[in-house]
Write a protein that holds these residues in place. Structure first.
Motif, PDB file in Angstrom:
ATOM      1  N   GLY A 101      -6.810   9.814   1.259  1.00  0.00           N
ATOM      2  CA  GLY A 101      -7.904   8.989   1.767  1.00  0.00           C
ATOM      3  C   GLY A 101      -8.947   8.741   0.705  1.00  0.00           C
ATOM      4  N   ALA A 102      -9.301   9.791  -0.036  1.00  0.00           N
ATOM      5  CA  ALA A 102     -10.297   9.665  -1.101  1.00  0.00           C
ATOM      6  C   ALA A 102      -9.801   8.744  -2.208  1.00  0.00           C
ATOM      7  N   MET A 103      -8.514   8.817  -2.536  1.00  0.00           N
ATOM      8  CA  MET A 103      -7.959   7.897  -3.529  1.00  0.00           C
ATOM      9  C   MET A 103      -8.012   6.460  -3.028  1.00  0.00           C
ATOM     10  N   SER A 104      -7.749   6.273  -1.749  1.00  0.00           N
ATOM     11  CA  SER A 104      -7.723   4.916  -1.198  1.00  0.00           C
ATOM     12  C   SER A 104      -9.062   4.218  -1.347  1.00  0.00           C
ATOM     13  N   VAL A 105     -10.155   4.958  -1.168  1.00  0.00           N
ATOM     14  CA  VAL A 105     -11.481   4.340  -1.276  1.00  0.00           C
ATOM     15  C   VAL A 105     -12.031   4.400  -2.698  1.00  0.00           C
ATOM     16  N   THR A 165      -4.879   6.631  -9.798  1.00  0.00           N
ATOM     17  CA  THR A 165      -4.194   6.257  -8.561  1.00  0.00           C
ATOM     18  C   THR A 165      -2.905   5.480  -8.800  1.00  0.00           C
ATOM     19  N   ASP A 166      -2.608   5.128 -10.035  1.00  0.00           N
ATOM     20  CA  ASP A 166      -1.550   4.168 -10.354  1.00  0.00           C
ATOM     21  C   ASP A 166      -0.206   4.504  -9.704  1.00  0.00           C
ATOM     22  N   ALA A 167       0.202   5.756  -9.749  1.00  0.00           N
ATOM     23  CA  ALA A 167       1.513   6.131  -9.216  1.00  0.00           C
ATOM     24  C   ALA A 167       1.573   6.051  -7.699  1.00  0.00           C
ATOM     25  N   PHE A 168       0.423   5.907  -7.041  1.00  0.00           N
ATOM     26  CA  PHE A 168       0.368   5.992  -5.586  1.00  0.00           C
ATOM     27  C   PHE A 168      -0.165   4.719  -4.925  1.00  0.00           C
ATOM     28  N   ASN A 169      -0.444   3.685  -5.727  1.00  0.00           N
ATOM     29  CA  ASN A 169      -1.130   2.500  -5.196  1.00  0.00           C
ATOM     30  C   ASN A 169      -0.434   1.893  -3.985  1.00  0.00           C
TER      31      ASN A 169
END
Length: 433
Positions: free
Chosen positions: A161-165, A172-176
């Motif tokens: 969630g924190a990465m999403s915002v 975040t590149d590997a999880f976008n």
């Protein structure tokens, strides 16, 4: 029974760095070609000492957490006392004095009408709770809203969630493709504030606006003015959007006031805290909210419960460390030190701002950031980063550059002598690197 034959005594022929390399995976580190990690054996005030006795000035407060200096005797005393009373207890169905007292003492000094404390483990989980509070608030109200508003280049943590915002980046590149969609906007300024307000006025399904007030930390210590943030918050209020202030880094004096949101006329509905909360002693996260948020979860319907928790929620030892840190923070001497560092940084900014190698220099409170002129090379992975990092380490200074940006974010106990030494090293680096 377990096989105790697998238990091994550490190899006494290897130093700590060599033993580390065999068993540890370090954060934010490409382990393929990483330099040996420096073995630190003790800390004292603003200094940390390696196993060879070399002393380093911790100019970044060990990732922004250590606000009162290492091994502070008052915090250590309070923690030791608590260890002999109660080390931990489940926080569902039970409570304890340190958690209640910390909430009672912290809420009155927070900006706005913060009335309830929800305990977690760190800054990232504090953000996760804040997002869940906002999304479920609207769901509990029977008016589901699922969009979230945030700043480009923001950083709010490394959980999903924190990465999403957070702004899309190498972090975040590997999880976008797995992150939920967020509406990102630019930092506000005199030129774009009207357009940003216009954008916000058209939002109808936005649950909340989350931001790092005044400073985007990992995004490059990007700084912006309180008056424009105030205007954005006012527009969000008008559009029925809840406000989350991520004060994980900015809280506890970093911006010159105890909390960055003190500089705003419009206060947040929710505040996220961690890092300096315990004085850098141990992990603890807090998400606070207004009664309006809390009341939306009060119901005979069990489905309206906030189903979130952690094994170490409201750990008594961490709460006691936070109470001790708060004692020190609220002393007149600490505020005087914050103002002293702020004034010293301001003088240094004026001294170097015209240097040909300085692309930009910016300051808010006890934080100063210097952006190196590198032409088009401004990546977090810039080779300049490693050159600068090693240059300062060789001089006994811990400065961890964000690409071509170095920053000083010291414990409040740092002396003028140590600050001047750091400033001198930066001036030397500007001439040599």
């Amino acid at each position: 029974m377990s096989d105790t034959s697998k238990l091994q005594t550490p190899n006494s022929k290897l130093n700590l760095a060599e033993r580390d390399k065999k068993v540890i995976w370090h954060p934010y580190t490409q382990m393929k070609n990483a330099l040996p990690h420096i073995p630190i054996v003790r800390g004292e005030g603003v200094y940390i000492f390696d196993e060879d006795g070399k002393k380093y000035i911790d100019a970044v407060s060990s990732w922004w957490v250590n606000i009162h200096g290492h091994a502070h005797p008052y915090i250590a005393q309070k923690v030791a006392e608590q260890l002999n009373v109660l080390e931990h207890v489940i926080f569902a169905g039970f409570t304890h004095e340190p958690a209640v007292l910390l909430a009672e003492r912290l809420l009155p000094v927070l900006p706005g009408k913060q009335e309830k404390v929800f305990y977690t483990d760190n800054g990232s989980t504090a953000v996760e709770v804040a997002l869940k509070m906002c999304l479920q608030y609207w769901d509990n109200k029977g008016k589901p809203k699922t969009r979230i508003l945030a700043f480009k280049n923001a950083y709010h943590g490394d959980t999903f969630g924190a990465m999403s915002v957070s702004g899309r980046s190498i972090f975040t590149d590997a999880f976008n493709s797995l992150l939920f969609d967020v509406d990102f906007i630019d930092l506000p300024d005199a030129e774009n504030i009207s357009d940003l307000i216009s954008q916000i006025s058209n939002l109808t399904s936005t649950a909340c606006f989350i931001f790092e007030p005044l400073i985007l930390g990992s995004g490059g210590m990007l700084m912006y003015e309180a008056k424009y943030l105030d205007e954005l918050i006012a527009a969000c209020r008008k559009a029925g959007i809840l406000i989350i202030a991520d004060e994980v880094m900015t809280g506890f004096g970093r911006t010159g006031t105890y909390f960055a949101c003190e500089k705003l006329n419009h206060k947040p509905d929710i505040i996220c805290l961690s890092k300096g909360l315990t004085g850098g002693t141990m992990p603890l996260g807090i998400t606070t909210c207004t009664d309006e948020i809390f009341d939306a979860f009060l119901s005979e319907d069990k489905l309206k419960t906030l189903y979130h928790g952690h094994s170490f929620t409201a750990n008594p030892i961490a709460c006691v460390a936070s109470l001790a840190s708060l004692d020190i923070l609220l002393q007149e001497e600490t505020l005087a030190n914050i103002k002293r560092i702020e004034a010293k940084h301001a003088l240094f900014l004026e001294e170097i701002k015209a240097h040909a190698r300085v692309k930009a220099v910016r300051q808010t409170g006890t934080i100063i950031a210097i952006e190196w002129e590198t032409g088009n090379e401004t990546s977090y992975l810039s080779n300049l980063r490693n050159l600068l990092y090693k240059f300062f380490l060789d001089k006994g200074i811990v400065l961890r550059p964000l690409g071509n940006i170095i920053y000083i974010l010291p414990p409040y106990v740092i002396s003028d002598t140590d600050l001047n030494y750091i400033y001198g090293a930066i001036k030397q680096a500007l001439e040599e690197i």
